[in-house]
Enzyme design. Structure first.
Site, PDB file in Angstrom:
ATOM      1  N   TYR A 144       0.865  -1.182   0.000  1.00 12.77           N
ATOM      2  CA  TYR A 144       0.000   0.000   0.000  1.00 12.77           C
ATOM      3  C   TYR A 144       0.893   1.220   0.000  1.00 12.77           C
ATOM      4  CZ  TYR A 144      -3.474   3.405   1.655  1.00 12.77           C
ATOM      5  OH  TYR A 144      -4.298   4.498   1.788  1.00 12.77           O
ATOM      6  N   ASP A 238       9.513   2.450  -0.352  1.00 14.32           N
ATOM      7  CA  ASP A 238       8.498   3.164   0.410  1.00 14.32           C
ATOM      8  C   ASP A 238       8.685   2.799   1.889  1.00 14.32           C
ATOM      9  OD1 ASP A 238       6.261   3.979   1.799  1.00 14.32           O
ATOM     10  OD2 ASP A 238       4.848   3.475   0.199  1.00 14.32           O
ATOM     11  N   LYS A 266       4.359   9.682   8.072  1.00 13.11           N
ATOM     12  CA  LYS A 266       4.021  10.122   9.428  1.00 13.11           C
ATOM     13  C   LYS A 266       5.130   9.971  10.468  1.00 13.11           C
ATOM     14  CE  LYS A 266       1.590   5.838   8.777  1.00 13.11           C
ATOM     15  NZ  LYS A 266       0.287   5.335   8.407  1.00 13.11           N
TER      16      LYS A 266
HETATM   17  N1  HOZ Z   1      -3.618   3.007   6.372  1.00 10.45           N
HETATM   18  C1  HOZ Z   1      -3.212   3.367   7.672  1.00 10.45           C
HETATM   19  C2  HOZ Z   1      -2.291   2.402   8.290  1.00 10.45           C
HETATM   20  N2  HOZ Z   1      -1.469   1.657   7.439  1.00 10.45           N
HETATM   21  C3  HOZ Z   1      -4.377   3.603   8.585  1.00 10.45           C
HETATM   22  C4  HOZ Z   1      -4.508   5.025   8.819  1.00 10.45           C
HETATM   23  C5  HOZ Z   1      -5.579   5.473   9.806  1.00 10.45           C
HETATM   24  O1  HOZ Z   1      -6.698   5.009   9.771  1.00 10.45           O
HETATM   25  O2  HOZ Z   1      -5.259   6.336  10.591  1.00 10.45           O
END
Ligand code: HOZ
Length: 428
Positions: A144, A238, A266
């Site tokens: 992802y 990534d 993040k």
């Molecule tokens: N896709 C995010 C973790 N891999 C989740 C993000 C969220 O819901 O804060």
């Protein structure tokens, strides 16, 4: 456990926010029940609006390396806030954080800050295309890379959690340039290169965190490096999840394969919204205003986020044993969970890298997306619900990764294993 206030808050939210959440995985749909609405964090703990406390193994999906409300990061943020929230003009702290990251990573001569991992990857791919003058990209099933159009193809995280790994709303004209390969399977990548002489880049999570935790083999990564070199394509790692998590240098501290570009998210913001992408000079020089590839953002390099990131990185670098401690805590947690599960006849495949950990309800090793999908998601849901009742907050999908923070002690981990033992006994 009383969660009445969360239940009401969720009903209220659903009236004005699609699904009641601003990011799908949080809705708890795949594990059932109501998402907890959070009042505050306290070190290793989350406190919900009903006043329940949970040991937090999510840590905001990665950023909170020192746990909630770390005093050093908090102080840096407060100081920055008092100077102003946003200027849309350069500040010196951007250079300080950029220099720290450039010094750490062999692959990075220059770096550009953005506001999220999605933005970082989207921009890195545009730059790879602009640099190579090619159009196709290779991505891996189950990886992802944020929710930009051309990457929402067989994607992990929320996409697979809700059974839509390829999203409606993405025109086929855009995804026709996205070639799919299988994780840890070099032959499938070779086929992509046989079928296209227009490949700009191969992008991979070298330590996949969005189909659960599935690290790539070093020999596989080396194979990607060789294929990219042979065909004039760029290799992008990534590290939105693994950067500063798997080790100080993310995957780069664990394998010797050097990519052409790295994307971050993040984690480098210490809890504030940040992303970044960096690479070799000749590539980064193609970026506007030095070069023709356009990319921009008013909140890019936001001073509050930069100060939080710098405080977090400074603290990380000051603690020599940090990653060794993380690795032993993660290993103890995953081994303890596996042993407790086995005692009750439940098969658990576990893995960890630094402060990242994963476990699949699966009898077999998990090396790719197909293996991950064969896991028992019903069992995972039962485990998740029961652990919440015990006061432990795990990621609410089988296809996500867990995180240890410095605030989580070995004693808490031992208590988690004891609670999991009870839970396995109840759900088997
Ligand atoms: N896709 C995010 C973790 N891999 C989740 C993000 C969220 O819901 O804060």
């Amino acid at each position: 456990m009383n969660t009445e206030k969360s239940k009401q808050a969720f009903l209220d939210a659903q009236k004005v926010i699609p699904g009641g959440v601003d990011s799908p995985v949080r809705a708890f749909k795949s594990v059932g029940g109501t998402p907890l609405f959070i009042q505050k964090g306290e070190g290793a703990y989350l406190v919900d609006i009903d006043g329940n406390r949970y040991v937090d193994f999510v840590q905001s999906w990665g950023p909170l390396i020192f746990g909630h409300c770390d005093s050093d990061i908090e102080a840096a943020v407060i100081k920055a806030v008092k100077q102003g929230l946003s200027f849309g003009a350069p500040t010196q702290v951007e250079t300080l954080l950029a220099r720290e990251i450039c010094d750490l990573f062999e692959a990075i001569d220059k770096i550009r800050f953005v506001s999220s991992g999605t933005e970082a990857v989207m921009s890195a791919i545009r730059l790879a295309r602009g640099f190579t003058c090619k159009n196709d990209i290779v991505k891996f099933e189950g990886c992802y890379h944020g929710h930009s159009d051309s990457l929402l193809v067989q994607a992990g995280s929320g996409a697979i959690t809700f059974g839509t790994p390829s999203s409606p709303g993405v025109p086929a004209d855009l995804t026709k340039h996205t070639l799919l390969a299988k994780f840890n399977n070099l032959e499938s990548v070779q086929k992509c290169f046989e079928n296209s002489n227009d490949i700009a880049c191969v992008i991979i999570e070298p330590i996949a965190g969005n189909m659960g935790l599935v690290p790539a083999d070093e020999t596989f990564l080396q194979g990607l490096r060789d294929l990219c070199d042979a065909h004039g394509a760029l290799l992008i790692f990534d590290e939105v999840m693994s950067g500063f998590r798997a080790s100080l240098k993310g995957s780069q501290g664990l394998v010797s394969v050097v990519p052409d570009m790295i994307t971050f998210g993040k984690v480098i913001g210490g809890g504030m919204p940040v992303g970044a992408f960096g690479g070799r000079l000749e590539i980064m020089n193609q970026l506007s205003p030095d070069g023709p590839v356009y990319q921009a953002g008013t909140l890019s390099g936001n001073p509050v986020a930069m100060n939080a990131g710098l405080a977090s990185l400074t603290k990380i670098k000051s603690q020599k044993e940090l990653y060794r401690d993380f690795a032993s805590k993660s290993a103890r947690l995953t081994q303890g969970l596996q042993q407790a599960a086995k005692k009750h006849g439940i098969s658990l495949h576990v893995d960890s890298r630094g402060s990242m950990f994963g476990f699949f309800f699966n009898e077999n090793p998990v090396r790719d997306f197909d293996d991950a999908r064969r896991s028992d998601t019903d069992m995972f849901a039962r485990f998740h619900r029961a652990m919440l009742e015990e006061g432990y907050y795990f990621a609410c999908s089988q296809f996500e990764t867990g995180f240890i923070s410095e605030a989580i002690t070995l004693e808490m981990i031992e208590e988690t294993i004891v609670a999991a033992d009870r839970v396995f006994g109840a759900i088997k």
